[in-house]
Structures are given as C-alpha cells and as structure tokens.
Design an enzyme around this catalytic site. Structure first.
Site, short mmCIF file in Angstrom:
data_model
loop_
_atom_site.label_atom_id
_atom_site.label_comp_id
_atom_site.label_asym_id
_atom_site.label_seq_id
_atom_site.Cartn_x
_atom_site.Cartn_y
_atom_site.Cartn_z
N GLU A 90 0.85 -1.22 0.00
CA GLU A 90 0.00 0.00 0.00
C GLU A 90 0.88 1.26 0.00
O GLU A 90 1.72 1.44 0.89
CB GLU A 90 -0.93 -0.01 1.22
CG GLU A 90 -1.99 1.07 1.14
CD GLU A 90 -3.01 1.00 2.29
OE1 GLU A 90 -3.32 -0.11 2.75
OE2 GLU A 90 -3.48 2.08 2.70
N LYS A 284 -7.67 -1.23 11.19
CA LYS A 284 -7.02 -1.55 9.90
C LYS A 284 -5.79 -0.67 9.74
O LYS A 284 -4.74 -1.12 9.26
CB LYS A 284 -8.01 -1.35 8.76
CG LYS A 284 -7.54 -1.88 7.41
CD LYS A 284 -6.70 -0.90 6.62
CE LYS A 284 -6.34 -1.45 5.25
NZ LYS A 284 -5.38 -0.61 4.52
N ASP A 300 4.05 -14.98 11.48
CA ASP A 300 2.79 -15.47 10.92
C ASP A 300 1.71 -14.38 10.99
O ASP A 300 1.11 -14.14 12.04
CB ASP A 300 2.36 -16.73 11.69
CG ASP A 300 1.11 -17.38 11.12
OD1 ASP A 300 0.34 -16.70 10.41
OD2 ASP A 300 0.90 -18.56 11.40
N HIS A 397 -2.50 10.36 0.83
CA HIS A 397 -2.64 9.03 0.26
C HIS A 397 -2.53 9.09 -1.27
O HIS A 397 -1.79 8.31 -1.88
CB HIS A 397 -3.98 8.44 0.67
CG HIS A 397 -4.17 7.02 0.25
ND1 HIS A 397 -3.51 5.99 0.87
CD2 HIS A 397 -4.91 6.47 -0.73
CE1 HIS A 397 -3.84 4.85 0.28
NE2 HIS A 397 -4.69 5.13 -0.70
C1 MEV Z 1 -5.91 3.09 5.06
O1 MEV Z 1 -5.10 2.01 4.65
C2 MEV Z 1 -5.98 3.15 6.56
C3 MEV Z 1 -6.91 4.23 7.13
O2 MEV Z 1 -8.23 4.05 6.61
C4 MEV Z 1 -6.90 4.04 8.63
C5 MEV Z 1 -7.88 4.92 9.37
O3 MEV Z 1 -8.93 5.30 8.80
O4 MEV Z 1 -7.61 5.19 10.55
C6 MEV Z 1 -6.44 5.60 6.73
#
Ligand code: MEV
Length: 443
Positions: A90, A284, A300, A397
């Site tokens: 990513e 995430k 793992d 991003h």
């Molecule tokens: C993107 O890979 C991860 C985010 O969505 C985490 C979050 O929203 O805190 C930016």
C-alpha cells in the site's frame, strides 16, 4: 484464468508433477500459454539455490510473488534509534510510518513495555460421565500427563521455557460433555506453534490412555474422545503496550492549533471505541503498520491478525485497540496489543531477506520484536488519525498513489517527472492524472 472455455481444467496428481510439468500444465489454462509462462519465469529467481529454497517453503510453488520491502527510519523506541523494515504494497504506509517516527523523535520517541509472554493451547475433548470423577482423575493424573511431555519440552526447558500451567476446564454448559485441558506455555524467543501443538497432541494421547485404564471410571467414562489438540492464536496474556506522550502545547508549532488538534484526535479515537464501523477501519490502520513488520520479520501474519481482532472484540463489541487521552495538559496515545512472535524458528533464520530485516532491527529477541511491531502499529495509527482530523486522508494518500496511477497509464520516466512536479500543489485523482497525461501527450 481459464482454458478458453470459461473453466479451469481438472487435474489429478498435480503436486506429484515436476516443476516443469506444473508450469506446462498451468500455462495451458491461459489464452496465451507462452505469455503466461513468461510472467512466471520473470519472477523466478536466477539464483537456483535461492529459488529452490523458496520453492520448498510451500507445495506447488510456481514462482515468487514480489512485495516491496521498504524501511521507515528515525524511530526512537525506549531511547534507542531504529530503522524499521516494512513489507507492504500500500503506497502511503511506509511514508506515514516515517512521518510519525520523525514527529515523535523530537518529543521523546516511543516507549514500549512487555505486559506478558504467555502462550496458550487446548486439548478439546468429550467426556461422558460424572464431572466430579473427572476432576479427581485429572488431579491424580496431572503429574503423569506433564511427565509425558518431558521429551518434547526438554530443550525448551533448558532455555527457560516450557509448560507453565495445566488445568481442566468444564465447558459442558456450552456443549454437553465438552471439556478442555487448558495449557499455558512460555516459549522464549520462539513463536512456539510446533512446540505447543506437539505438547498438546502428546497430552491428548496420554489423557485418553490414562482414562481408558482408570479403575474408578465406568466404560462410558473411560472412552474420552479427543476432538482436537491445538494452540490458540488468541493470546491475551502475551501483550505489549506502546505509548507516545507529550505536553499538548508541544504537539504542533502553534499551541492553539495543538490544543484543537489534541481534542479532535482524542474524539476520533473515542469514536473508534464506541462505533464498530469506525473501529474496524481504525484498527485496519494499526494493522497497516503491524502486518508490514510481521511480514518483514518472517512471522505469521494470519495468526497475529486473528489474535488482534479477537482482542479488539473481547468486550463483546468490536472496539479500537488504541486509546488517546489528555490529562493535566499532557496528550497520551497508546496501543495494547497481543503479539505471539518469534525470532528463532519458522522462516526467521531461513529466508535471506527476513534475516536481513532482523539484522537491520539489531537482531531483536522476541520481546524486543513485540515492542517494535507494537510501535509500528501505534505510529501508523497516529499518522492516519492525524491526517483524518486535519487535512483528510486523501491528500497524502493520493500523492503517494500518484506513481501507481501513472504506471497504470504506462507513463514514461519523463512524463512521471513532470507529473510529480505538477501534482506537488494539485489534487491527485485518477481523472486529474489522466487529463494531465492527455494534455502532455497532445503537444
Ligand atoms: C488506510 O489504509 C488506513 C486508514 O483508513 C486508517 C484509518 O482510517 O484510521 C487511513
């Protein structure tokens, strides 16, 4: 891909074929077999010994699946400076980790503490009879049960590990006749899955054998059925905590902005504590950091992820695993996370790049690796929430995603250079990049 008729053909004995035969068969499943083969060949390593090593990791290996390995420098963890290796696809993750590392490097860095290192596993079994008789049998047999694992645990015991507790758990409220041997382990620098499972299988076998000849049991009670013997990837007592903190007014250059930022940051984390839709995405973001280091360290990924999400749901509702607070003018952001990791065994001493990553991290032991991984998770979470409550996530991003979009449009190196310069101060999106390239190509 298909054999051209919309279906992959059935094959028997695939695993018995030679690699050349497998490649030949698989390429025939594609519309253009030679092109399909060429892709696989491109990713195959020229160094035959290295390729064989990779081929032998799994069954039916055809080639290698590449993933970028990046590094996030300038992490200060418990006073020591560290460059963290991250294997991830990513675009923005390594950049975000590096930014967070730099941000906190001038504010005392990250602190990480081991809360516990206990691993756990179970023999799940069925016993049809009087629970009180089973309790007495278990207490009488405990020493013999443990002694039956002596051979398996010898090396681990010499390293200071082994079985630390063995208990009988009555689960017959949940499923009639269901009981467990609950076994706790210390596995030192090994993740310990093979060690734990070997011990559990031996305990299951001994349990069955002892029950079969136990004089106080009826025939039904003697017939204990071991359903399965397996470690748990839920390790709530194998925990590490990572923390950053600083006076609120030192968070940003301007104290007024700092205070607003801190309040909004805490609100965002509090929302993730009560709202599962947000908690999943919040976590995430943490996993972006954790997974990348787990991957680079040859641990793992699936085990760690399953355990962390179980921890996130331990209250009965899925929640954020990080916490933020402002107390007496001090901003504190922390992450407690269960991590069963190893720095010996598995791929850790086998995969050349994994060995390289361990050396880069200063050849950590398992506890030090737990600290590094937790810090990577906290850093990633900090970077994401900071962007979310300030500029929004897309700005950073999409900037990092620019090269991917340019590559989708087969941009040349010259085109990439002018696009990077152009998009320094402009919004990146698929259509703005496409428009930019179209314009560039029309002159
Ligand atoms: C993107 O890979 C991860 C985010 O969505 C985490 C979050 O929203 O805190 C930016």
């Amino acid at each position: 891909m298909t054999n051209g008729k919309g279906q992959v053909t059935f094959v028997s004995g695939f695993s018995k074929k030679t690699k050349a035969e497998k490649l030949d068969w698989i390429s025939q499943q594609f519309h253009n077999p030679s092109q399909a083969l060429e892709v696989l060949h491109k990713y195959n390593h020229n160094d035959q010994a290295l390729q064989t090593l990779h081929d032998e990791f799994i069954e039916n290996a055809l080639t290698n699946f590449y993933m970028p390995l990046g590094v996030a420098p300038n992490f200060i963890i418990n006073g020591k400076t560290l460059t963290i290796p991250m294997a991830i696809e990513e675009s923005s993750v390594v950049a975000a980790a590096s930014n967070a590392a730099k941000f906190w490097s001038t504010k005392g860095g990250f602190n990480a503490t081991i809360i516990g290192t206990e691993k756990v596993g179970h023999v799940h079994f069925m016993y049809h009879g009087d629970t009180q008789k089973l309790n007495i049998f278990f207490e009488q047999c405990r020493a013999v049960l443990l002694a039956s694992t002596d051979e398996i645990t010898r090396n681990m015991r010499s390293r200071g590990g082994g079985i630390t507790a063995l208990s009988l758990v009555n689960k017959s409220d949940a499923i009639p006749d269901y009981y467990q041997l609950d076994v706790r382990f210390e596995t030192q620098d090994a993740m310990g899955a093979n060690f734990i499972n070997s011990c559990l299988e031996q305990l299951g076998t001994t349990l069955k054998a002892l029950a079969a000849k136990h004089a106080d049991f009826s025939e039904k009670e003697k017939a204990i059925e071991v359903v399965m013997s397996i470690l748990s990837n839920y390790v709530p007592n194998c925990m590490v905590e990572a923390v950053v903190s600083c006076p609120v007014n030192e968070l940003l250059a301007n104290p007024k902005d700092s205070s607003l930022f801190a309040d909004k940051f805490v609100q965002a984390v509090n929302i993730a504590a009560v709202e599962p839709f947000r908690a999943v995405t919040h976590n995430k973001g943490i996993m972006n950091g954790i997974d990348a280091v787990i991957m680079a360290s040859g641990n793992d990924l699936r085990a760690v992820s399953a355990g962390i999400h179980a921890h996130a749901a331990a209250s009965g509702q899925y929640q954020s695993i990080s916490k933020a607070e402002i107390k007496d003018g001090v901003f504190k952001f922390s992450l407690s996370v269960p991590l069963a990791l190893g720095t010996v065994g598995g791929l850790t001493k086998l995969h050349p790049l994994v060995c390289w990553c361990h050396e880069l991290m200063g050849t950590p032991n398992a506890q030090e690796l737990m600290q590094i991984v937790a810090v990577a998770g906290l850093a990633q979470n900090f970077a994401a929430v900071k962007s979310l409550v300030t500029t929004g996530i897309q700005q950073g991003h999409m900037k990092m995603h620019l090269l991917n979009i340019l590559n989708q449009h087969q941009a040349t190196e010259v085109e990439k250079k002018s696009a990077i310069a152009h998009f320094k101060d402009c919004n990146v999106s698929h259509h703005t990049v496409a428009d930019f390239l179209a314009k560039l190509r029309s002159v």
